[in-house]
Each structure stands twice: as C-alpha cells, then as structure tokens.
Design a protein around this motif. Structure first.
Motif, short mmCIF file in Angstrom:
data_model
loop_
_atom_site.label_atom_id
_atom_site.label_comp_id
_atom_site.label_asym_id
_atom_site.label_seq_id
_atom_site.Cartn_x
_atom_site.Cartn_y
_atom_site.Cartn_z
N ASP A 159 0.83 -1.21 0.00
CA ASP A 159 0.00 0.00 0.00
C ASP A 159 0.86 1.26 0.00
OD1 ASP A 159 -2.23 -1.61 0.03
OD2 ASP A 159 -2.58 -1.42 2.20
N GLN A 160 1.92 1.25 0.80
CA GLN A 160 2.82 2.41 0.81
C GLN A 160 3.55 2.55 -0.51
OE1 GLN A 160 2.98 4.79 3.05
NE2 GLN A 160 1.40 3.75 4.27
N GLY A 161 3.86 1.42 -1.16
CA GLY A 161 4.48 1.50 -2.47
C GLY A 161 3.57 2.16 -3.49
N ARG A 162 2.28 1.85 -3.43
CA ARG A 162 1.34 2.51 -4.34
C ARG A 162 1.22 4.00 -4.02
NH1 ARG A 162 -4.17 3.69 -5.07
NH2 ARG A 162 -4.87 3.34 -7.23
N SER A 163 1.20 4.35 -2.74
CA SER A 163 1.16 5.77 -2.37
C SER A 163 2.38 6.51 -2.89
CB SER A 163 1.07 5.92 -0.85
OG SER A 163 -0.11 5.32 -0.34
N LEU A 164 3.55 5.87 -2.80
CA LEU A 164 4.77 6.49 -3.33
C LEU A 164 4.67 6.69 -4.84
CD1 LEU A 164 7.55 4.65 -1.29
CD2 LEU A 164 7.10 7.11 -1.30
N ALA A 165 4.12 5.72 -5.54
CA ALA A 165 3.98 5.85 -7.00
C ALA A 165 3.02 6.99 -7.35
CB ALA A 165 3.50 4.54 -7.60
N GLN A 166 1.93 7.12 -6.62
CA GLN A 166 0.99 8.20 -6.87
C GLN A 166 1.61 9.56 -6.58
OE1 GLN A 166 -2.20 6.83 -4.32
NE2 GLN A 166 -3.39 6.07 -6.07
N LEU A 167 2.37 9.65 -5.48
CA LEU A 167 3.05 10.91 -5.18
C LEU A 167 4.11 11.22 -6.21
CD1 LEU A 167 3.37 10.56 -1.30
CD2 LEU A 167 2.04 12.29 -2.54
N GLY A 168 4.79 10.18 -6.71
CA GLY A 168 5.78 10.41 -7.76
C GLY A 168 5.15 10.98 -9.01
N LEU A 169 3.96 10.49 -9.38
CA LEU A 169 3.26 11.05 -10.54
C LEU A 169 2.85 12.50 -10.27
CD1 LEU A 169 1.86 10.85 -13.29
CD2 LEU A 169 -0.13 9.86 -12.11
N ALA A 170 2.35 12.77 -9.06
CA ALA A 170 1.94 14.14 -8.74
C ALA A 170 3.12 15.10 -8.77
CB ALA A 170 1.26 14.18 -7.37
N ILE A 171 4.26 14.65 -8.25
CA ILE A 171 5.45 15.51 -8.22
C ILE A 171 5.96 15.75 -9.62
CG2 ILE A 171 7.87 15.59 -7.50
CD1 ILE A 171 6.99 14.12 -4.94
N ARG A 172 6.06 14.69 -10.43
CA ARG A 172 6.55 14.87 -11.80
C ARG A 172 5.60 15.72 -12.61
NH1 ARG A 172 10.28 16.58 -14.07
NH2 ARG A 172 10.64 15.98 -16.24
N SER A 173 4.30 15.54 -12.37
CA SER A 173 3.31 16.36 -13.07
C SER A 173 3.46 17.83 -12.70
CB SER A 173 1.90 15.86 -12.73
OG SER A 173 0.92 16.67 -13.34
N ALA A 174 3.66 18.11 -11.40
CA ALA A 174 3.85 19.50 -10.96
C ALA A 174 5.15 20.08 -11.52
CB ALA A 174 3.85 19.56 -9.44
N GLU A 175 6.21 19.27 -11.56
CA GLU A 175 7.48 19.75 -12.12
C GLU A 175 7.33 20.08 -13.60
OE1 GLU A 175 10.64 17.36 -9.21
OE2 GLU A 175 10.14 16.58 -11.20
N LEU A 176 6.63 19.23 -14.34
CA LEU A 176 6.42 19.50 -15.76
C LEU A 176 5.51 20.71 -15.95
CD1 LEU A 176 6.03 15.92 -17.27
CD2 LEU A 176 7.83 17.57 -17.77
N ASN A 177 4.55 20.88 -15.06
CA ASN A 177 3.68 22.05 -15.14
C ASN A 177 4.48 23.33 -14.92
OD1 ASN A 177 0.97 23.26 -15.33
ND2 ASN A 177 1.29 23.76 -13.19
N ALA A 178 5.38 23.30 -13.92
CA ALA A 178 6.22 24.47 -13.66
C ALA A 178 7.17 24.73 -14.83
CB ALA A 178 7.01 24.28 -12.37
N LEU A 179 7.76 23.64 -15.37
CA LEU A 179 8.65 23.80 -16.51
C LEU A 179 7.90 24.33 -17.72
CD1 LEU A 179 11.41 23.37 -17.85
CD2 LEU A 179 10.75 21.00 -18.28
N ALA A 180 6.69 23.82 -17.95
CA ALA A 180 5.90 24.30 -19.09
C ALA A 180 5.57 25.78 -18.94
CB ALA A 180 4.62 23.49 -19.22
N ARG A 181 5.24 26.18 -17.71
CA ARG A 181 4.93 27.59 -17.50
C ARG A 181 6.17 28.46 -17.71
NH1 ARG A 181 2.37 29.76 -11.87
NH2 ARG A 181 3.78 31.52 -11.73
N ARG A 182 7.32 27.98 -17.24
CA ARG A 182 8.54 28.76 -17.44
C ARG A 182 8.87 28.89 -18.93
NH1 ARG A 182 13.80 27.78 -18.20
NH2 ARG A 182 13.60 25.54 -17.94
#
Length: 431
Positions: free
Chosen positions: A128-151
């Motif tokens: 269960d914690q492994g799945r939570s880590l994978a979901q957070l990894g997607l959220a973090i990478r998505s936010a990083e790409l969103n910030a990069l796209a905005r820049r």
C-alpha cells in the motif's frame, strides 16, 4: 539591400571598395540567416490559432513520455498491491510404496502453509505504501512539468516581446537615421552623423536577427515537452494568471506543509516502518498443515493421514533482514529531516528572490521606463531643432533600449522565481 548599403558606406569611409562577391561572402560570414531567415511564423507548419497554456498542459498530459512512465509505475504498484493480498498456494503430493500388486501403499496428501505473526498484513502495508509512493511520484513529476511548461511558456512570450522590442528599436533607429539624413542634407551637421546612424541601425538589425533565432529556439524548447521538435504553433496566448504578488510567511508555510515532496519522504518512512514489521513477522515460523489418505492394499483399507510440519528457527531467524530494515528506517527518518530542512531553505530563498524581483519590476514600470522614454523623446526633438548632437540622441536611444531590455529581464526573473516556487512546492500538478 539596406545592409549592403550600410557596409558599403562603412567601407567607403575607409577608402575600401569591395566587389559584390566579396561583399556577399562578408555578409554570409558575419550575418548568417539575417537576409534569408524566415519569420518565426514560417519556421514550421504553424497552427492558425494562438496556443493557450491550457492547451499546452493538455498536450503534455497526453504525450509526455515521463508522465506515461509514472503512470505505468502506478500500474506496477497496483499489481504488487494485488499480489500482497494473496495467500500461499496449497500443494498436492502423491507417493507410492512398493510396486507389487497387492503390496502397494498409495498416498495422496494436501499441504497448506499457514502464515502466522501478521506477515500478510505487514506485506499488504508495504504494498500500500508502495502505491502511495507511486501516486506521489506522478503528482510531483506532473507538478514539475507544469512548472517547466509555464517557465518555457513565459520564455516564449518574453522572446516574442524581445523580438517585438527589437523591431520597435529598428523603427526608432530608422527614424533617427531619417532625421540625421535631413540634417545632413540641410547642411546643419556633418555626414559623419548619418554614418553613425546607419551603423547604429546595422547593429540593431544584428540584434533583431539574434532575437529571431532566440524566439525559434524558445518555441522549440516548449514544443519538445510534448514531443514535437518542429514547434507547430504560431503564437501564444497570454497566461491567464496575473503577475505573482509577494508571498507572506503564513501562506507560504501552509503551502510548504502540504508539499508532495515532504509527503513522499513521509510515505517512504511509512513504507520502511511497514518493511521492518514484515521482517520482524518473518521471524515467526510458518507451520504447514498436511491432510491426506493412504491406501494400504495389503490390508485392504484406507488410512487417514494428518500431520503438521514446523520449521525450527535455529540457524536462520531472519536477523540480517531485521537489522537491514532497522537501518533503512533510520535512513528514511534522516532523509525526511533533510528534505524538510533543504526544502524550507530553498523555498525561503526563492521567496526572497521573488519579492526582490517584484520590487525591481514595479520600480522599472513606475519610474525608469517612463523616464527613459521621455528622455529619448526630448533628445530626438532637440536634435531635430538643432539643440542636441546626434551622439546625445544615440545615448538616449541606447538608454531606452537597455531599460526596456532590463524590464523584460525583470519580468522573466519574476516568472522564473514563481515557477521555481511551484516546482519546489509541487502543489500545482497538471490538471
């Protein structure tokens, strides 16, 4: 061609008259792409409509391979989660004693391992914690790409503004050149003033070509986020969000506490705790229950077989895995603390840089830009009336151009620091 005339005038003042072929070679060597470069809209098959930031986000969400990779990681973690809930399979055993008819003993036995000590629950917690880590990894990478796209989106807009600024500067230089020509024809100034104006115009046209190339590169960097190296769009719509305002400590602290980066470090610590509980549970031996039937042909009857097998934890008590799990948990605790300290430090530094950039931008817009524009206008009117020399006009023009470029860089710094905050806090993933 205007550049041809400028270089010829420059060479004439040095008692030098190159041939047309030599002049062409000089142009090719010093001004690559200036005379033959396409406009930014013609570099690729451009979309007729301006591209909005929401469309950029959608393209990245659908086509970016890194996001697809993170989604596959979630699918893999769901498979591990499913596997962790499954119980051990039973086993069926068949044996035969003797091969002579009437003397044979046939046995069928079913064996079922029994998990004790909370192994299954601990294994499920790890998954269960492994799945939570994978979901957070997607959220973090998505936010990083969103910030990069905005820049990069802002980079393209600033490159467009820089290109337009150089076009406006070229128009001002043409006006100054025309004014100098009229003054020379009227006999009020030396022809050297006209040559200076022509050289100033040539310099601005060089900068215009550089701004055009920078615009093409910025557009390509943005489109690469969704896998398009040809930048198939014409222009960009303005960002819907206003220029960021200074952040106070309370608002920033709230965003910091909800940062997925900290949540991921916390989830990793929870996973290490679950892994430790699993390794400790594995120290408890698992018995195997055996149930079967034995056919004794010599006696002519069936016998019921019941038994239990139990491993003896004499040599291997899983002590090495428990020790490793303890160290991994301590490591995760240190990583969480380091993440908190490092993130707080970077966030506060970026906040200070953002507030400083906002203050500089406000001063430029309120004081420096109007003053530079007014100084240039007065210098140009004074030159036309014979009150100022052309050097004073050039100096005022150069000051105006530098102030406008400083303003563009200040806007870029504001958005750069704002997007850096989004990257650090990772609280604005792709919608």
């Amino acid at each position: 061609m205007r550049i041809h005339r400028h270089i010829r005038i420059f060479c004439t003042h040095r008692i030098l008259r190159p041939s047309r072929q030599q002049l062409l070679k000089l142009l090719l060597a010093t001004l690559p792409g200036l005379a033959w470069a396409q406009s930014p809209a013609d570099t690729a098959t451009a979309s007729p409509q301006p591209l909005s930031f929401a469309q950029v986000q959608q393209l990245i969400r659908e086509r970016n391979p890194e996001l697809s990779q993170a989604r596959h990681e979630i699918g893999a973690s769901e498979g591990a989660q499913l596997q962790s809930r499954l119980r051990p399979n039973p086993s069926l055993e068949y044996s035969q004693e003797d091969t002579r008819q009437g003397q044979r003993n046939l046995s069928w036995q079913l064996s079922q391992p029994l998990e004790l000590g909370g192994k299954r629950e601990a294994r499920m917690a790890v998954a269960d914690q492994g799945r939570s880590l994978a979901q957070l990894g997607l959220a973090i990478r998505s936010a990083e790409l969103n910030a990069l796209a905005r820049r990069l989106f802002v980079d393209v807009q600033l490159a467009q503004a820089q290109y337009q600024l150089m076009q406006d500067s070229r128009s001002l230089a043409l006006q100054a050149q025309d004014a100098a020509q009229r003054r020379v024809l009227a006999g009020k100034v030396s022809p050297v003033e006209e040559t200076r104006a022509q050289l100033a115009l040539a310099s601005i046209e060089l900068e215009l070509a550089q701004a055009e190339r920078a615009l093409r590169q910025a557009r390509q960097q943005l489109s690469l986020l969704w896998g398009d190296p040809l930048a198939r769009f014409s222009t960009l719509e303005p960002l819907p969000a206003p220029v960021p305002t200074p952040l106070d400590e309370a608002r920033l602290q709230a965003r910091l506490a909800a940062s997925p980066l900290l949540q991921r470090a916390q989830a990793e610590l929870e996973r290490r705790n679950a892994q430790l509980r699993l390794e400790q549970a594995r120290r408890v031996p698992d018995p195997t229950l055996n149930v079967g039937i034995k056919r004794a042909e010599d006696m002519g009857r069936d016998l019921l077989l019941v038994g239990v097998s139990l491993p003896l934890p004499v040599l291997d008590r899983n002590q090495g895995q428990v020790q490793e799990a303890h160290s991994r948990r301590a490591q995760a605790q240190d990583a969480l603390r380091a993440q908190q300290l490092g993130l707080e430090s970077e966030v506060w530094q970026t906040r200070d840089k953002l507030n400083l950039a906002l203050a500089a931008l406000a001063r430029l817009e309120a004081e420096m830009l109007p003053a530079a524009s007014e100084a240039y206008a007065k210098a140009r009117r004074g030159f036309e009336l014979g009150k100022f020399s052309f050097l004073e006009v050039l100096d005022a023009q150069r000051t105006l151009f530098q102030t406008r470029q400083h303003w563009l860089r200040s806007r870029s710094e504001v958005w750069l620091q704002a997007t850096e905050l989004d990257r650090l806090l990772a609280d604005q993933p792709l919608p």
